[in-house]
Design a protein around this motif. Sequence first.
Motif, PDB file in Angstrom:
ATOM      1  N   ALA A  28       0.866  -1.183   0.000  1.00 37.64           N
ATOM      2  CA  ALA A  28       0.000   0.000   0.000  1.00 37.64           C
ATOM      3  C   ALA A  28       0.898   1.228   0.000  1.00 37.64           C
ATOM      4  CB  ALA A  28      -0.918  -0.004   1.226  1.00 37.64           C
ATOM      5  N   GLU A  29       0.851   1.999  -1.103  1.00 37.64           N
ATOM      6  CA  GLU A  29       1.735   3.157  -1.256  1.00 37.64           C
ATOM      7  C   GLU A  29       0.941   4.383  -1.686  1.00 37.64           C
ATOM      8  OE1 GLU A  29       5.963   1.489  -2.724  1.00 37.64           O
ATOM      9  OE2 GLU A  29       4.380   1.416  -4.248  1.00 37.64           O
ATOM     10  N   TRP A  30       1.494   5.542  -1.351  1.00 33.64           N
ATOM     11  CA  TRP A  30       0.904   6.806  -1.783  1.00 33.64           C
ATOM     12  C   TRP A  30       2.026   7.791  -2.069  1.00 33.64           C
ATOM     13  CZ3 TRP A  30       0.937  11.757   0.517  1.00 33.64           C
ATOM     14  CH2 TRP A  30       1.621  11.842   1.733  1.00 33.64           C
ATOM     15  N   ASN A  31       1.667   8.842  -2.796  1.00 39.68           N
ATOM     16  CA  ASN A  31       2.588   9.941  -3.043  1.00 39.68           C
ATOM     17  C   ASN A  31       1.762  11.155  -3.458  1.00 39.68           C
ATOM     18  OD1 ASN A  31       5.018  11.307  -3.244  1.00 39.68           O
ATOM     19  ND2 ASN A  31       5.525  10.514  -5.275  1.00 39.68           N
ATOM     20  N   HIS A 110      -7.853  -4.735 -17.122  1.00 37.64           N
ATOM     21  CA  HIS A 110      -7.817  -3.383 -16.579  1.00 37.64           C
ATOM     22  C   HIS A 110      -9.179  -2.738 -16.771  1.00 37.64           C
ATOM     23  CE1 HIS A 110      -3.472  -3.190 -15.908  1.00 37.64           C
ATOM     24  NE2 HIS A 110      -3.372  -3.934 -16.993  1.00 37.64           N
ATOM     25  N   GLU A 111      -9.741  -2.235 -15.694  1.00 38.96           N
ATOM     26  CA  GLU A 111     -11.015  -1.518 -15.720  1.00 38.96           C
ATOM     27  C   GLU A 111     -10.883  -0.292 -14.828  1.00 38.96           C
ATOM     28  OE1 GLU A 111     -13.658  -2.216 -17.523  1.00 38.96           O
ATOM     29  OE2 GLU A 111     -12.967  -4.153 -18.276  1.00 38.96           O
ATOM     30  N   GLY A 112     -11.624   0.734 -15.116  1.00 36.36           N
ATOM     31  CA  GLY A 112     -11.651   1.906 -14.261  1.00 36.36           C
ATOM     32  C   GLY A 112     -12.556   1.673 -13.069  1.00 36.36           C
ATOM     33  N   THR A 113     -12.441   2.546 -12.074  1.00 40.30           N
ATOM     34  CA  THR A 113     -13.371   2.525 -10.946  1.00 40.30           C
ATOM     35  C   THR A 113     -14.074   3.869 -10.872  1.00 40.30           C
ATOM     36  OG1 THR A 113     -11.668   3.203  -9.343  1.00 40.30           O
ATOM     37  CG2 THR A 113     -12.026   0.839  -9.626  1.00 40.30           C
ATOM     38  N   ASP A 114     -15.343   3.828 -10.533  1.00 41.38           N
ATOM     39  CA  ASP A 114     -16.181   5.021 -10.426  1.00 41.38           C
ATOM     40  C   ASP A 114     -16.673   5.167  -8.993  1.00 41.38           C
ATOM     41  OD1 ASP A 114     -15.986   5.484 -13.228  1.00 41.38           O
ATOM     42  OD2 ASP A 114     -17.607   4.045 -13.583  1.00 41.38           O
ATOM     43  N   LYS A 115     -17.275   6.318  -8.710  1.00 40.30           N
ATOM     44  CA  LYS A 115     -17.838   6.603  -7.379  1.00 40.30           C
ATOM     45  C   LYS A 115     -16.797   6.382  -6.281  1.00 40.30           C
ATOM     46  CE  LYS A 115     -22.489   5.438  -8.879  1.00 40.30           C
ATOM     47  NZ  LYS A 115     -23.653   4.576  -8.702  1.00 40.30           N
ATOM     48  N   ASN A 116     -15.562   6.807  -6.543  1.00 41.86           N
ATOM     49  CA  ASN A 116     -14.469   6.625  -5.594  1.00 41.86           C
ATOM     50  C   ASN A 116     -14.525   7.682  -4.495  1.00 41.86           C
ATOM     51  OD1 ASN A 116     -12.696   4.591  -7.202  1.00 41.86           O
ATOM     52  ND2 ASN A 116     -13.230   6.192  -8.661  1.00 41.86           N
ATOM     53  N   ILE A 117     -14.300   7.236  -3.276  1.00 44.01           N
ATOM     54  CA  ILE A 117     -14.189   8.138  -2.131  1.00 44.01           C
ATOM     55  C   ILE A 117     -12.869   7.826  -1.431  1.00 44.01           C
ATOM     56  CG2 ILE A 117     -15.168   8.859   0.082  1.00 44.01           C
ATOM     57  CD1 ILE A 117     -17.925   8.015  -1.043  1.00 44.01           C
ATOM     58  N   ILE A 118     -12.093   8.878  -1.210  1.00 44.23           N
ATOM     59  CA  ILE A 118     -10.820   8.774  -0.493  1.00 44.23           C
ATOM     60  C   ILE A 118     -10.982   9.553   0.801  1.00 44.23           C
ATOM     61  CG2 ILE A 118      -8.370   9.398  -0.512  1.00 44.23           C
ATOM     62  CD1 ILE A 118      -8.614   9.426  -3.634  1.00 44.23           C
ATOM     63  N   GLU A 119     -10.722   8.906   1.911  1.00 39.01           N
ATOM     64  CA  GLU A 119     -10.819   9.567   3.211  1.00 39.01           C
ATOM     65  C   GLU A 119      -9.537   9.324   3.995  1.00 39.01           C
ATOM     66  OE1 GLU A 119     -13.423   9.290   7.338  1.00 39.01           O
ATOM     67  OE2 GLU A 119     -14.004   8.083   5.629  1.00 39.01           O
ATOM     68  N   VAL A 120      -8.972  10.389   4.555  1.00 41.64           N
ATOM     69  CA  VAL A 120      -7.811  10.255   5.436  1.00 41.64           C
ATOM     70  C   VAL A 120      -8.334  10.064   6.856  1.00 41.64           C
ATOM     71  CG1 VAL A 120      -5.759  11.379   6.380  1.00 41.64           C
ATOM     72  CG2 VAL A 120      -6.328  11.665   3.953  1.00 41.64           C
ATOM     73  N   VAL A 121      -7.942   8.946   7.463  1.00 42.10           N
ATOM     74  CA  VAL A 121      -8.386   8.623   8.821  1.00 42.10           C
ATOM     75  C   VAL A 121      -7.337   9.035   9.847  1.00 42.10           C
ATOM     76  CG1 VAL A 121      -9.194   6.777  10.347  1.00 42.10           C
ATOM     77  CG2 VAL A 121      -9.746   6.694   7.897  1.00 42.10           C
ATOM     78  N   GLU A 122      -6.054   8.724   9.552  1.00 46.38           N
ATOM     79  CA  GLU A 122      -4.955   9.039  10.462  1.00 46.38           C
ATOM     80  C   GLU A 122      -3.698   9.334   9.650  1.00 46.38           C
ATOM     81  OE1 GLU A 122      -4.361   6.426  14.058  1.00 46.38           O
ATOM     82  OE2 GLU A 122      -5.732   5.133  12.926  1.00 46.38           O
ATOM     83  N   VAL A 123      -2.784  10.073  10.262  1.00 47.13           N
ATOM     84  CA  VAL A 123      -1.474  10.329   9.662  1.00 47.13           C
ATOM     85  C   VAL A 123      -0.412  10.108  10.731  1.00 47.13           C
ATOM     86  CG1 VAL A 123       0.013  12.067   8.583  1.00 47.13           C
ATOM     87  CG2 VAL A 123      -2.430  12.019   8.033  1.00 47.13           C
ATOM     88  N   ASP A 124       0.660   9.423  10.344  1.00 43.32           N
ATOM     89  CA  ASP A 124       1.790   9.188  11.230  1.00 43.32           C
ATOM     90  C   ASP A 124       3.057   9.389  10.404  1.00 43.32           C
ATOM     91  OD1 ASP A 124       3.590   8.419  13.151  1.00 43.32           O
ATOM     92  OD2 ASP A 124       3.052   6.288  13.109  1.00 43.32           O
ATOM     93  N   GLY A 125       3.553  10.624  10.364  1.00 43.75           N
ATOM     94  CA  GLY A 125       4.721  10.938   9.534  1.00 43.75           C
ATOM     95  C   GLY A 125       4.388  10.771   8.069  1.00 43.75           C
ATOM     96  N   ASN A 126       5.144   9.896   7.377  1.00 41.43           N
ATOM     97  CA  ASN A 126       4.903   9.620   5.959  1.00 41.43           C
ATOM     98  C   ASN A 126       3.919   8.478   5.727  1.00 41.43           C
ATOM     99  OD1 ASN A 126       6.385  11.626   4.662  1.00 41.43           O
ATOM    100  ND2 ASN A 126       8.297  10.493   4.921  1.00 41.43           N
ATOM    101  N   ARG A 159       4.518   6.211   2.209  1.00 38.11           N
ATOM    102  CA  ARG A 159       4.808   7.131   1.115  1.00 38.11           C
ATOM    103  C   ARG A 159       5.983   6.596   0.288  1.00 38.11           C
ATOM    104  NH1 ARG A 159       5.107  13.707   0.988  1.00 38.11           N
ATOM    105  NH2 ARG A 159       4.896  13.831  -1.293  1.00 38.11           N
ATOM    106  N   ASN A 160       5.795   6.586  -1.012  1.00 38.49           N
ATOM    107  CA  ASN A 160       6.835   6.228  -1.965  1.00 38.49           C
ATOM    108  C   ASN A 160       7.089   7.463  -2.812  1.00 38.49           C
ATOM    109  OD1 ASN A 160       8.363   5.428  -4.147  1.00 38.49           O
ATOM    110  ND2 ASN A 160       7.113   3.646  -4.648  1.00 38.49           N
TER     111      ASN A 160
END
Length: 168
Positions: A28-31, A110-126, A159-160
């Motif tokens: 699981a990565e983010w940037n 490969h397929e797209g995704t719709d009705k996406n919701i991104i929610e930040v619950v917690e943060v710990d540094g990166n 984080r990458n």
Amino acid sequence: MKLASSPENPVLILERFNGIEIYPVELAEWNLYKDKENGMMNLWIALSMGLAIKQQKDTEPLHAKPNWELNLVEQGLQVELIKPGFTAVIPESYDESRDGWITNFYYCEHEGTDKNIIEVVEVDGNRVRFRLLGETVDVNYYDGSKPATKLSADVWFDRNQDGGRTMS
């Protein structure tokens, strides 16, 4: 009792027309970076899963290891905004104004995704704990003959700094 994804149980849950499928999260990565092509900021979120923990009979022979990628492409995104309470919506997988495909779910195709919701619950540094929701075409019936598959995950992401959008 419905099994849910959580930091203690990092899984991707697929709610299909014929039941639930559960896949363990292996990566699981983010940037957050400035996209050189369109000059906008891109919050990139990517999940890679292992083989199913629970699966439906029709997909067992596929031995799928799904991947899900979301790209929130916005002008004013800043890392300071990535904090608990931050919520964003990506309504459709393809957005010409944001330079094309911005979501991708790979199962066998490969397929797209719709009705996406991104929610930040917690943060710990990166590290950021994102709760993600979305919908895609059924993973074994790509002709639209079955209801959409609902996707959900609640996972800590690392984080990458080199990570970024893989589709165009």
